[in-house]
Design an enzyme around this catalytic site. Structure first.
Site, PDB file in Angstrom:
ATOM      1  CD  GLU A  42      -2.753   5.429   6.935  1.00  0.00           C
ATOM      2  OE1 GLU A  42      -2.814   5.387   5.698  1.00  0.00           O
ATOM      3  OE2 GLU A  42      -1.806   4.947   7.590  1.00  0.00           O
ATOM      4  CG  HIS A  79      -5.863   2.037   5.642  1.00  0.00           C
ATOM      5  ND1 HIS A  79      -5.332   2.898   6.564  1.00  0.00           N
ATOM      6  CD2 HIS A  79      -4.890   1.150   5.338  1.00  0.00           C
ATOM      7  CE1 HIS A  79      -4.074   2.557   6.812  1.00  0.00           C
ATOM      8  NE2 HIS A  79      -3.780   1.498   6.073  1.00  0.00           N
ATOM      9  CB  SER A 106       5.622  -1.871  11.898  1.00  0.00           C
ATOM     10  OG  SER A 106       5.196  -0.561  12.187  1.00  0.00           O
ATOM     11  CG  ASN A 149      -1.772   1.192   1.367  1.00  0.00           C
ATOM     12  OD1 ASN A 149      -1.818   2.023   0.455  1.00  0.00           O
ATOM     13  ND2 ASN A 149      -2.478   1.318   2.483  1.00  0.00           N
ATOM     14  CD1 TRP A 150       3.486   0.925  -2.701  1.00  0.00           C
ATOM     15  CD2 TRP A 150       3.293   1.765  -4.767  1.00  0.00           C
ATOM     16  NE1 TRP A 150       4.079   0.043  -3.568  1.00  0.00           N
ATOM     17  CE2 TRP A 150       3.975   0.528  -4.843  1.00  0.00           C
ATOM     18  CE3 TRP A 150       3.066   2.474  -5.946  1.00  0.00           C
ATOM     19  CZ2 TRP A 150       4.433  -0.009  -6.061  1.00  0.00           C
ATOM     20  CZ3 TRP A 150       3.520   1.942  -7.150  1.00  0.00           C
ATOM     21  CH2 TRP A 150       4.200   0.710  -7.207  1.00  0.00           C
ATOM     22  CE  LYS A 151      -0.178   3.164   4.754  1.00  0.00           C
ATOM     23  NZ  LYS A 151      -0.007   3.236   6.188  1.00  0.00           N
ATOM     24  CD  GLU A 161      -3.334  -2.291   7.578  1.00  0.00           C
ATOM     25  OE1 GLU A 161      -2.328  -2.607   6.957  1.00  0.00           O
ATOM     26  OE2 GLU A 161      -3.873  -1.175   7.455  1.00  0.00           O
ATOM     27  N   GLY A 211       2.917   2.203  10.886  1.00  0.00           N
ATOM     28  CA  GLY A 211       3.916   3.268  10.762  1.00  0.00           C
ATOM     29  C   GLY A 211       4.685   3.545  12.037  1.00  0.00           C
TER      30      GLY A 211
END
Ligand code: 13P
Length: 258
Positions: A97, A95, A212, A9-11, A167, A173
């Site tokens: 985020e 997600h 992570s 997942n390159w966000k 997650e 992160g």
């Protein structure tokens, strides 16, 4: 036996140049892989560029988000049909985020889930607890409630062949991954819950861990019975580290499931 599913997942990272270099390197470094399913999730505006490099590769395309509408006056949104048009296979929804920064709730996420199933895209449904919930011992109930909204609104059958990514928010992160044993326990709890609704559906679900994940720790996760793959953030932005994660998974599969 399912192949492990490794997704990067390159966000909100990269530009045309860095993304082109990253996908070229991944296609080259992962041409030997036959025992893992691999996908990358670039920012939406680079999906088509990445797709171009994946034409002769078994790396699949994943989107980071989708709208709940098929078409219409929804400025700035991207529909499931548009994603399908670009040969996207997976779509990340729920997600943390997006739950945090865009106030997406379980009902809204269930709508996205339903749309993806209708169109024939595979949802990667992210679930997980925050640090306070973890410290208070609410992990399992939080995860189950996030899944229950979907089973209640669209039925447990909808979960068939989908992906659930556990997650824990505090692990994302942070450099502090969850312990593989704890993740295994959470995954087993979730799979048992889904089995209590429908055993045949529970067996089709791919359960990933995210938070992570690195080349150094990935093997410990893959070693757990109910962890079927990983969803990788930061370590997927460098070709070397993402390729290393996939190669470790490939070797593990060759040793254990060939
Ligand atoms: P990190 O691997 O950077 O912790 O991100 C995990 C994640 O959020 C993947 O969706």
């Amino acid at each position: 036996m399912k192949h492990p599913l490794i997704v990067g997942n390159w966000k909100l990272n990269g530009n045309k140049n860095t993304i082109t270099n990253l996908i070229i390197a991944l296609v080259n470094n992962l041409s030997n892989i036959s025992k893992c399913n691999i996908a990358v999730a670039p920012p939406v505006m680079y999906l088509d560029i990445v797709r171009h490099y994946l034409l002769d590769s078994h790396i699949q395309l994943c989107a980071q988000n989708v709208d709940v509408h098929f078409s219409g006056s929804f400025t700035g949104d991207i529909s499931a049909e548009m994603l399908k048009d670009l040969h996207t296979r997976y779509v990340i929804i729920g997600h943390s985020e997006r739950r945090i920064h865009h106030k997406e709730n379980d009902v809204y996420i269930a709508k996205k889930f339903s749309i993806l199933k209708k169109i024939g895209l595979i949802p990667i449904l992210c679930i997980g607890e925050n640090k306070n919930e973890y410290d208070s011992g609410y992990t399992q109930s939080i995860c189950i409630n996030q899944i229950k909204t979907i089973t209640k609104l669209i039925g447990v059958e909808a979960l068939k062949n989908s992906v659930i990514a556990y997650e824990p928010i505090w692990a994302i992160g942070s450099g502090n991954s969850a312990s593989p044993e704890n993740v295994q326990a959470v995954h087993k709890f979730i799979r048992d819950y889904i089995a209590s609704c429908d055993v045949s559906v529970a067996n089709t679900i791919t359960m990933q861990y995210g938070g992570s994940v690195t080349p150094e720790n990935v093997i410990q996760f893959l070693n757990q019975k109910d962890i079927d793959g990983v969803l990788v953030g930061a370590a997927s932005l460098k070709a070397d580290s993402f390729a290393a994660i996939v190669q470790i998974a490939e070797k593990y599969e060759q040793l254990h499931h060939s």
